[in-house]
Structure formats: C-alpha cells, structure tokens
Design a protein around this motif. Structure first.
Motif, PDB file in Angstrom:
ATOM      1  N   PHE A 161       0.848  -1.196   0.000  1.00 29.84           N
ATOM      2  CA  PHE A 161       0.000   0.000   0.000  1.00 29.84           C
ATOM      3  C   PHE A 161       0.880   1.242   0.000  1.00 29.84           C
ATOM      4  O   PHE A 161       1.983   1.250   0.537  1.00 29.84           O
ATOM      5  N   LYS A 162       0.366   2.310  -0.587  1.00 26.96           N
ATOM      6  CA  LYS A 162       1.133   3.540  -0.707  1.00 26.96           C
ATOM      7  C   LYS A 162       1.405   4.167   0.657  1.00 26.96           C
ATOM      8  O   LYS A 162       0.607   4.045   1.584  1.00 26.96           O
ATOM      9  N   LYS A 163       2.522   4.883   0.727  1.00 25.04           N
ATOM     10  CA  LYS A 163       2.877   5.580   1.962  1.00 25.04           C
ATOM     11  C   LYS A 163       1.810   6.604   2.342  1.00 25.04           C
ATOM     12  O   LYS A 163       1.471   6.760   3.520  1.00 25.04           O
ATOM     13  N   SER A 164       1.254   7.282   1.340  1.00 26.12           N
ATOM     14  CA  SER A 164       0.235   8.297   1.614  1.00 26.12           C
ATOM     15  C   SER A 164      -1.015   7.679   2.234  1.00 26.12           C
ATOM     16  O   SER A 164      -1.681   8.302   3.066  1.00 26.12           O
ATOM     17  N   SER A 165      -1.325   6.444   1.828  1.00 29.85           N
ATOM     18  CA  SER A 165      -2.498   5.765   2.385  1.00 29.85           C
ATOM     19  C   SER A 165      -2.283   5.453   3.859  1.00 29.85           C
ATOM     20  O   SER A 165      -3.194   5.616   4.680  1.00 29.85           O
ATOM     21  N   TRP A 166      -1.080   5.014   4.195  1.00 26.43           N
ATOM     22  CA  TRP A 166      -0.766   4.736   5.603  1.00 26.43           C
ATOM     23  C   TRP A 166      -0.856   6.017   6.432  1.00 26.43           C
ATOM     24  O   TRP A 166      -1.320   6.002   7.568  1.00 26.43           O
ATOM     25  N   GLU A 167      -0.422   7.124   5.846  1.00 27.18           N
ATOM     26  CA  GLU A 167      -0.476   8.402   6.568  1.00 27.18           C
ATOM     27  C   GLU A 167      -1.918   8.802   6.870  1.00 27.18           C
ATOM     28  O   GLU A 167      -2.219   9.346   7.932  1.00 27.18           O
ATOM     29  N   HIS A 168      -2.824   8.505   5.932  1.00 28.97           N
ATOM     30  CA  HIS A 168      -4.226   8.872   6.117  1.00 28.97           C
ATOM     31  C   HIS A 168      -4.929   8.023   7.179  1.00 28.97           C
ATOM     32  O   HIS A 168      -6.013   8.401   7.641  1.00 28.97           O
ATOM     33  N   LEU A 169      -4.331   6.920   7.576  1.00 35.02           N
ATOM     34  CA  LEU A 169      -4.895   6.137   8.686  1.00 35.02           C
ATOM     35  C   LEU A 169      -4.775   6.913   9.998  1.00 35.02           C
ATOM     36  O   LEU A 169      -5.544   6.673  10.933  1.00 35.02           O
ATOM     37  N   ARG A 170      -3.778   7.795  10.056  1.00 32.62           N
ATOM     38  CA  ARG A 170      -3.584   8.671  11.222  1.00 32.62           C
ATOM     39  C   ARG A 170      -3.616   7.892  12.547  1.00 32.62           C
ATOM     40  O   ARG A 170      -4.359   8.225  13.476  1.00 32.62           O
ATOM     41  N   ILE A 171      -2.797   6.864  12.611  1.00 35.26           N
ATOM     42  CA  ILE A 171      -2.768   6.009  13.817  1.00 35.26           C
ATOM     43  C   ILE A 171      -2.474   6.814  15.086  1.00 35.26           C
ATOM     44  O   ILE A 171      -3.114   6.588  16.124  1.00 35.26           O
ATOM     45  N   PRO A 172      -1.533   7.769  15.070  1.00 38.05           N
ATOM     46  CA  PRO A 172      -1.292   8.564  16.299  1.00 38.05           C
ATOM     47  C   PRO A 172      -2.520   9.329  16.783  1.00 38.05           C
ATOM     48  O   PRO A 172      -2.616   9.668  17.971  1.00 38.05           O
ATOM     49  N   PHE A 173      -3.481   9.589  15.882  1.00 37.29           N
ATOM     50  CA  PHE A 173      -4.686  10.324  16.266  1.00 37.29           C
ATOM     51  C   PHE A 173      -5.521   9.545  17.285  1.00 37.29           C
ATOM     52  O   PHE A 173      -6.340  10.122  18.006  1.00 37.29           O
ATOM     53  N   SER A 174      -5.304   8.227  17.365  1.00 38.79           N
ATOM     54  CA  SER A 174      -6.028   7.395  18.329  1.00 38.79           C
ATOM     55  C   SER A 174      -5.777   7.847  19.765  1.00 38.79           C
ATOM     56  O   SER A 174      -6.591   7.591  20.656  1.00 38.79           O
ATOM     57  N   TYR A 175      -4.644   8.518  19.971  1.00 34.91           N
ATOM     58  CA  TYR A 175      -4.306   9.024  21.299  1.00 34.91           C
ATOM     59  C   TYR A 175      -5.403   9.940  21.834  1.00 34.91           C
ATOM     60  O   TYR A 175      -5.701   9.942  23.028  1.00 34.91           O
ATOM     61  N   TYR A 176      -6.021  10.708  20.943  1.00 34.71           N
ATOM     62  CA  TYR A 176      -7.045  11.659  21.369  1.00 34.71           C
ATOM     63  C   TYR A 176      -8.348  10.974  21.781  1.00 34.71           C
ATOM     64  O   TYR A 176      -9.173  11.576  22.474  1.00 34.71           O
ATOM     65  N   LEU A 177      -8.544   9.735  21.355  1.00 39.19           N
ATOM     66  CA  LEU A 177      -9.757   8.985  21.701  1.00 39.19           C
ATOM     67  C   LEU A 177      -9.513   7.998  22.843  1.00 39.19           C
ATOM     68  O   LEU A 177     -10.433   7.317  23.285  1.00 39.19           O
ATOM     69  N   VAL A 210      -8.171  -5.300  23.712  1.00 40.10           N
ATOM     70  CA  VAL A 210      -9.155  -4.241  23.469  1.00 40.10           C
ATOM     71  C   VAL A 210      -8.445  -2.972  23.021  1.00 40.10           C
ATOM     72  O   VAL A 210      -8.884  -2.300  22.079  1.00 40.10           O
ATOM     73  N   TRP A 211      -7.336  -2.651  23.672  1.00 39.86           N
ATOM     74  CA  TRP A 211      -6.562  -1.462  23.296  1.00 39.86           C
ATOM     75  C   TRP A 211      -6.076  -1.571  21.854  1.00 39.86           C
ATOM     76  O   TRP A 211      -6.188  -0.612  21.079  1.00 39.86           O
ATOM     77  N   VAL A 212      -5.565  -2.726  21.480  1.00 38.84           N
ATOM     78  CA  VAL A 212      -5.050  -2.939  20.130  1.00 38.84           C
ATOM     79  C   VAL A 212      -6.169  -2.843  19.091  1.00 38.84           C
ATOM     80  O   VAL A 212      -6.026  -2.172  18.064  1.00 38.84           O
ATOM     81  N   VAL A 213      -7.286  -3.521  19.355  1.00 40.91           N
ATOM     82  CA  VAL A 213      -8.408  -3.515  18.408  1.00 40.91           C
ATOM     83  C   VAL A 213      -8.870  -2.095  18.125  1.00 40.91           C
ATOM     84  O   VAL A 213      -9.055  -1.692  16.967  1.00 40.91           O
ATOM     85  N   LEU A 214      -9.043  -1.310  19.183  1.00 41.30           N
ATOM     86  CA  LEU A 214      -9.579   0.044  19.025  1.00 41.30           C
ATOM     87  C   LEU A 214      -8.556   1.007  18.446  1.00 41.30           C
ATOM     88  O   LEU A 214      -8.820   1.669  17.431  1.00 41.30           O
ATOM     89  N   HIS A 215      -7.386   1.079  19.074  1.00 40.43           N
ATOM     90  CA  HIS A 215      -6.464   2.167  18.769  1.00 40.43           C
ATOM     91  C   HIS A 215      -5.514   1.901  17.598  1.00 40.43           C
ATOM     92  O   HIS A 215      -5.027   2.850  16.983  1.00 40.43           O
ATOM     93  N   LEU A 216      -5.276   0.636  17.288  1.00 39.85           N
ATOM     94  CA  LEU A 216      -4.379   0.332  16.177  1.00 39.85           C
ATOM     95  C   LEU A 216      -5.116  -0.077  14.907  1.00 39.85           C
ATOM     96  O   LEU A 216      -4.534  -0.036  13.815  1.00 39.85           O
ATOM     97  N   PHE A 217      -6.396  -0.484  15.042  1.00 33.98           N
ATOM     98  CA  PHE A 217      -7.100  -0.961  13.850  1.00 33.98           C
ATOM     99  C   PHE A 217      -8.455  -0.292  13.607  1.00 33.98           C
ATOM    100  O   PHE A 217      -8.717   0.201  12.509  1.00 33.98           O
TER     101      PHE A 217
END
Length: 294
Positions: free
Chosen positions: A2-18, A40-47
């Motif tokens: 998958f493209k690098k830009s697509s991974w960036e749009h997942l915004r995984i660090p943004f999970s910190y705010y939730l 539970v943490w992995v399911v929600l915040h990483l995926f």
C-alpha cells in the motif's frame, strides 16, 4: 503493498485523542485481565480507529488540514482498500474476545462509514452528526470497552456502573466535537457539509462548547461524589486546569484575529492538551482503583 500516503491517512497517532474513554472504562473495573486489556486497546487504537480515519479521508478527499494531518496528500482507491483491511483485522481480533464485542466493533465501524459515505453522509447533517459522534465515540465505545474487557453487567435497565460513566464520556465529546470542525468551515462549505460548527459560527462554537464542557465538569464531580470518590473531584479539576486555560486564551485570540488563530494547529493543541490531561487522570484513576483492591 500500500502507498505511503495511504498509511499516513490512517492517522494512527490520532487514536491518542480517543484513548481517554478506554482508560475510564478500565478504571471502573474491579479486576483487570491483562490479555483482554491489551487486546481491546489494540483492536480500538491500532485498527478500528485508523480504519475509520482512512475510510473517512477517502470519501472526504480533503485538500486542507485535517485532524492529525496538516498537509494531507491526495487520496486514491488504495486508501479505501487499506481502511477495509484494517477494519477486517479489527473484527477478527474482536471475535477472539467474544461475539458481543465483535458485533459492537462491527456496529461502530458501520456507523463511522455512514458518517462520510456519499449515499448517507451523516456529516452533512449538523445535529445528527454531532449526536452520532458524541454517542458512538463516547457512551457506545465505553460500553464496547467494558464488554471487551470482560466485566460486562448487561441487564435492563443498565446499572449505574455502566450508564453513568458512559454518559460522562459522551458529554465531554459533545462539548469538544464542534471545536474539531472550527478551522474547516471553508472546505466543509465547499463540499456542502453543514457541520455544527459551521452552523454555529465562530463565537457560537466556542460558546456552545464551553457550556457542554462546564456541564461535563459538573457531571464528573457529581459522579465521583456518588461513587464515594470525593478526592477524585479535586484531581479531576487540577487535570482540567490546563484545558480551561488554553481554551480561554484560544477563544480570546480567535476573537481578535480569527484568520491567524482559528487554525489547524490551534485546534490540534486543544486536542493534545485535553487528551493528555484526561489520559493522565484516567490512568491515575486506574491505578487508584486497583490499589484499593485488597
């Protein structure tokens, strides 16, 4: 693959705010099973959350700053498939923890898709999108965490241990949600999305959010007194002090020079400060709840 830009749009660090909702759910448990807590943490915040971010980004096709990305790259169909892969992984891992948790993760994912998909696009309805985000990112996620963590007490009517703290998370989200839209008025207007912040206007957004955040503070204080944790009220107020100070200064500056201060960076700093304050407070609450168990 998958493209690098697509991974960036997942915004995984943004999970910190939730993340505060997860920690608050954990703090209400009498016993914590480490495996389930991690899963539970992995399911929600990483995926799950990244899947939702990517899916929404694909259909929004933002050209200006969005939550977690100051300069988003152009999206492609690649992002759409990557978001679905992450959603399927979230569902697969959720099933390990039980069918109820699986169904709740599925419902959350489908609602987040309805938020931005052009055939439904809840985002263009100001009050519907506000209530949907407040409920599903707040109370529903709280209940989902409790179910996944394995300490569910499902019955009807819901016990105080479930509906009271769940409602508190929604109150806070209902207050902060319009602030995440305040710098996107131009782009939302261009797409025909009448968000709540756009409908309220600049001053209206700050005033609206301040009322809900005040209600949230009062509600939290009441909850801690109700659960015989009066000490937590003062710790909570101390944790919220930086949030209140930043919000007040931001509002003052935005009134003076909206073009400069109603911006992505100012909004993100609001998110960072409030999320950090709440994460630290709820982690402390987890530690206190476990330390109190003989």
């Amino acid at each position: 693959m998958f493209k690098k830009s697509s991974w960036e749009h997942l915004r995984i660090p943004f999970s910190y705010y939730l993340m505060p909702v997860y920690w608050f759910a954990l703090a209400t448990l009498t016993e914590i099973e480490l495996f389930r807590a991690v899963m539970v943490w992995v399911v929600l915040h990483l995926f799950l959350y990244p899947s939702s971010n990517g899916y929404n980004s694909y259909f929004d096709k933002d050209e200006k700053s969005i939550g977690g990305l100051k300069n988003p790259k152009k999206v492609s169909l690649d992002l759409y498939y990557l978001s679905l892969v992450f959603f399927l992984i979230a569902l697969g891992l959720a099933l390990v923890l039980g069918t109820a948790f699986f169904w709740m993760v599925l419902v959350y994912g489908l609602v987040s898709m309805a938020y931005s998909h052009p055939s439904i696009r809840l985002k263009k309805y100001p009050y519907v999108s506000w209530l949907t985000a407040g409920f599903f990112q707040g109370a529903f996620t709280f209940w989902m965490c409790v179910e996944g963590l394995g300490d569910s007490e499902w019955s009807w009517p819901l016990p105080d241990s479930l509906w009271m703290p769940a409602s508190l998370t929604s109150i806070l989200l209902l207050g902060s949600y319009p602030l995440t839209q305040i710098y996107q008025h131009e782009e939302d207007s261009k797409r025909g999305d009448e968000t709540l912040s756009l409908k309220l206007g600049l001053s209206g957004t700050f005033g609206f959010s301040s009322i809900w955040l005040l209600l949230g503070g009062i509600a939290f204080a009441g909850y801690f007194f109700y659960t015989n944790q009066p000490w937590a009220v003062w710790v909570f107020l101390l944790a919220m002090l930086p949030v209140v100070c930043y919000f007040s200064v931001w509002f003052f500056l935005a009134q003076k020079d909206p073009e400069r201060y109603v911006s992505h960076s100012m909004s993100m700093w609001m998110n960072k400060i409030s999320a950090t304050a709440l994460n630290v407070f709820f982690v402390y609450l987890v530690w206190q709840s476990q330390a109190a168990i003989p």
